[in-house]
Motif scaffolding. Structure first.
Motif, PDB file in Angstrom:
ATOM      1  N   ALA A  65       4.898  -5.757   4.419  1.00  0.00           N
ATOM      2  CA  ALA A  65       4.608  -7.145   4.142  1.00  0.00           C
ATOM      3  C   ALA A  65       3.055  -7.123   4.491  1.00  0.00           C
ATOM      4  N   LEU A  66       2.639  -6.564   5.623  1.00  0.00           N
ATOM      5  CA  LEU A  66       1.153  -6.578   5.889  1.00  0.00           C
ATOM      6  C   LEU A  66       0.501  -5.704   4.898  1.00  0.00           C
ATOM      7  N   LEU A  67       0.923  -4.681   4.385  1.00  0.00           N
ATOM      8  CA  LEU A  67       0.241  -3.832   3.753  1.00  0.00           C
ATOM      9  C   LEU A  67       0.128  -4.476   2.160  1.00  0.00           C
ATOM     10  N   VAL A  68       1.310  -5.110   1.960  1.00  0.00           N
ATOM     11  CA  VAL A  68       1.189  -5.859   0.683  1.00  0.00           C
ATOM     12  C   VAL A  68       0.241  -6.876   0.610  1.00  0.00           C
ATOM     13  N   LEU A  69      -0.246  -7.572   1.687  1.00  0.00           N
ATOM     14  CA  LEU A  69      -1.195  -8.561   1.573  1.00  0.00           C
ATOM     15  C   LEU A  69      -2.438  -8.269   0.963  1.00  0.00           C
ATOM     16  N   LEU A  70      -2.708  -7.053   1.067  1.00  0.00           N
ATOM     17  CA  LEU A  70      -3.981  -6.338   0.465  1.00  0.00           C
ATOM     18  C   LEU A  70      -3.684  -6.456  -1.029  1.00  0.00           C
ATOM     19  N   TYR A  71      -2.491  -6.113  -1.666  1.00  0.00           N
ATOM     20  CA  TYR A  71      -2.210  -6.074  -2.981  1.00  0.00           C
ATOM     21  C   TYR A  71      -2.388  -7.757  -3.546  1.00  0.00           C
ATOM     22  N   PHE A  72      -1.880  -8.497  -2.501  1.00  0.00           N
ATOM     23  CA  PHE A  72      -1.885 -10.028  -2.901  1.00  0.00           C
ATOM     24  C   PHE A  72      -3.239 -10.375  -3.192  1.00  0.00           C
ATOM     25  N   SER A  73      -4.101  -9.965  -2.276  1.00  0.00           N
ATOM     26  CA  SER A  73      -5.611 -10.469  -2.401  1.00  0.00           C
ATOM     27  C   SER A  73      -6.477  -9.602  -3.865  1.00  0.00           C
ATOM     28  N   GLU A  74      -5.922  -8.541  -3.934  1.00  0.00           N
ATOM     29  CA  GLU A  74      -6.782  -7.972  -4.953  1.00  0.00           C
ATOM     30  C   GLU A  74      -5.995  -8.602  -6.350  1.00  0.00           C
ATOM     31  N   GLY A  75      -4.813  -8.856  -6.277  1.00  0.00           N
ATOM     32  CA  GLY A  75      -4.367  -9.613  -7.634  1.00  0.00           C
ATOM     33  C   GLY A  75      -4.990 -10.898  -7.770  1.00  0.00           C
ATOM     34  N   VAL A  76      -5.125 -11.847  -7.066  1.00  0.00           N
ATOM     35  CA  VAL A  76      -5.889 -13.043  -7.015  1.00  0.00           C
ATOM     36  C   VAL A  76      -7.337 -12.823  -7.473  1.00  0.00           C
ATOM     37  N   ALA A  77      -8.125 -11.833  -6.901  1.00  0.00           N
ATOM     38  CA  ALA A  77      -9.336 -11.269  -7.035  1.00  0.00           C
ATOM     39  C   ALA A  77      -9.539 -11.118  -8.752  1.00  0.00           C
ATOM     40  N   VAL A  78      -8.683 -10.316  -9.110  1.00  0.00           N
ATOM     41  CA  VAL A  78      -8.616  -9.525 -10.516  1.00  0.00           C
ATOM     42  C   VAL A  78      -8.349 -10.796 -11.391  1.00  0.00           C
ATOM     43  N   ALA A  79      -7.164 -11.589 -10.993  1.00  0.00           N
ATOM     44  CA  ALA A  79      -6.857 -12.590 -11.999  1.00  0.00           C
ATOM     45  C   ALA A  79      -8.236 -13.608 -12.057  1.00  0.00           C
ATOM     46  N   TYR A  80      -8.765 -13.923 -11.110  1.00  0.00           N
ATOM     47  CA  TYR A  80      -9.809 -14.626 -11.185  1.00  0.00           C
ATOM     48  C   TYR A  80     -10.922 -14.479 -11.746  1.00  0.00           C
ATOM     49  N   THR A  81     -11.406 -13.198 -11.375  1.00  0.00           N
ATOM     50  CA  THR A  81     -12.594 -12.507 -12.130  1.00  0.00           C
ATOM     51  C   THR A  81     -12.584 -12.259 -13.948  1.00  0.00           C
ATOM     52  N   ASP A  82     -11.293 -11.621 -14.081  1.00  0.00           N
ATOM     53  CA  ASP A  82     -11.096 -11.272 -15.357  1.00  0.00           C
ATOM     54  C   ASP A  82     -10.761 -12.612 -16.310  1.00  0.00           C
ATOM     55  N   GLY A  83     -10.270 -13.842 -15.615  1.00  0.00           N
ATOM     56  CA  GLY A  83     -10.313 -15.079 -15.903  1.00  0.00           C
ATOM     57  C   GLY A  83     -11.371 -15.554 -16.667  1.00  0.00           C
ATOM     58  N   ARG A  84     -12.471 -15.425 -15.722  1.00  0.00           N
ATOM     59  CA  ARG A  84     -13.906 -15.833 -15.817  1.00  0.00           C
ATOM     60  C   ARG A  84     -14.519 -15.295 -17.173  1.00  0.00           C
ATOM     61  N   ARG A  85     -14.148 -14.073 -17.155  1.00  0.00           N
ATOM     62  CA  ARG A  85     -14.648 -12.918 -18.256  1.00  0.00           C
ATOM     63  C   ARG A  85     -13.670 -13.073 -19.756  1.00  0.00           C
ATOM     64  N   GLU A  86     -12.644 -13.796 -19.422  1.00  0.00           N
ATOM     65  CA  GLU A  86     -11.833 -13.808 -20.565  1.00  0.00           C
ATOM     66  C   GLU A  86     -11.064 -12.478 -20.858  1.00  0.00           C
ATOM     67  N   ALA A  87     -10.846 -11.581 -19.815  1.00  0.00           N
ATOM     68  CA  ALA A  87      -9.965 -10.445 -20.185  1.00  0.00           C
ATOM     69  C   ALA A  87      -8.515 -10.733 -20.008  1.00  0.00           C
ATOM     70  N   TRP A  88      -7.877 -11.074 -20.899  1.00  0.00           N
ATOM     71  CA  TRP A  88      -6.730 -11.518 -20.555  1.00  0.00           C
ATOM     72  C   TRP A  88      -5.573 -10.667 -20.007  1.00  0.00           C
ATOM     73  N   GLY A  89      -5.806  -9.093 -20.470  1.00  0.00           N
ATOM     74  CA  GLY A  89      -4.896  -8.183 -19.987  1.00  0.00           C
ATOM     75  C   GLY A  89      -5.272  -8.203 -18.222  1.00  0.00           C
ATOM     76  N   GLY A  90      -6.341  -8.054 -17.824  1.00  0.00           N
ATOM     77  CA  GLY A  90      -6.461  -8.174 -16.477  1.00  0.00           C
ATOM     78  C   GLY A  90      -6.025  -9.430 -15.806  1.00  0.00           C
ATOM     79  N   VAL A  91      -6.123 -10.754 -16.320  1.00  0.00           N
ATOM     80  CA  VAL A  91      -5.665 -11.818 -15.833  1.00  0.00           C
ATOM     81  C   VAL A  91      -3.848 -11.562 -15.852  1.00  0.00           C
ATOM     82  N   ALA A  92      -3.266 -11.022 -16.730  1.00  0.00           N
ATOM     83  CA  ALA A  92      -1.768 -10.678 -16.599  1.00  0.00           C
ATOM     84  C   ALA A  92      -1.698  -9.925 -15.618  1.00  0.00           C
ATOM     85  N   TYR A  93      -2.235  -8.748 -15.307  1.00  0.00           N
ATOM     86  CA  TYR A  93      -2.154  -8.058 -14.383  1.00  0.00           C
ATOM     87  C   TYR A  93      -1.999  -8.412 -12.943  1.00  0.00           C
ATOM     88  N   GLY A  94      -3.267  -9.074 -12.941  1.00  0.00           N
ATOM     89  CA  GLY A  94      -3.511  -9.946 -11.443  1.00  0.00           C
ATOM     90  C   GLY A  94      -2.658 -10.787 -11.335  1.00  0.00           C
TER      91      GLY A  94
END
Length: 129
Positions: A65-94
């Motif tokens: 669970a502590l390890l997966v916190l890193l993947y949670f953080s990456e998912g939030v970051a990818v969804a936010y940055t790809d959302g600003r670039r309107e890259a919807w595949g990255g948003v879905a992944y994040g």
């Protein structure tokens, strides 16, 4: 109560592992760095605690669970940055990565708590009362 929590934890963990492999192996946008590097960098840490996790160890669930916190953080970051670039595949992944991480963290935490209650209490000498 233990069985559904353990099943949800295992399913979300394996889903997160599969998502990372599929995204980094085939679906991610091209980068100058080879795909195999990113797949290894993101998938290998998930493979390390896989065996004890699937065996049902409480400590493995907590550490994972502590390890997966890193993947949670990456998912939030990818969804936010790809959302600003309107890259919807990255948003879905994040968003998918974030949802799987939250499902695992919650179920693994409660599973470890439930099996921790079932263990006998020991005093400082290591003996059961």
């Amino acid at each position: 109560m233990k069985r559904p929590l353990r099943a949800l934890a295992a399913a979300s963990y394996l889903g997160l592992l599969a998502l990372v492999i599929v995204w980094e192996g085939w679906l991610a946008p091209p980068t100058p760095v080879p795909r195999a590097f990113w797949m290894g960098l993101k998938a290998l840490p998930l493979l390390v605690p896989l065996y004890p996790l699937l065996r049902g160890g409480g400590r493995a669930h907590v550490l994972s669970a502590l390890l997966v916190l890193l993947y949670f953080s990456e998912g939030v970051a990818v969804a936010y940055t790809d959302g600003r670039r309107e890259a919807w595949g990255g948003v879905a992944y994040g968003l998918t990565q974030t949802a799987l991480a939250v499902a695992f963290i919650v179920s693994a935490t409660f599973y470890a708590r439930v099996i921790g209650r079932d263990r006998p209490v020991r005093d400082s000498s290591g003996m059961e009362p």
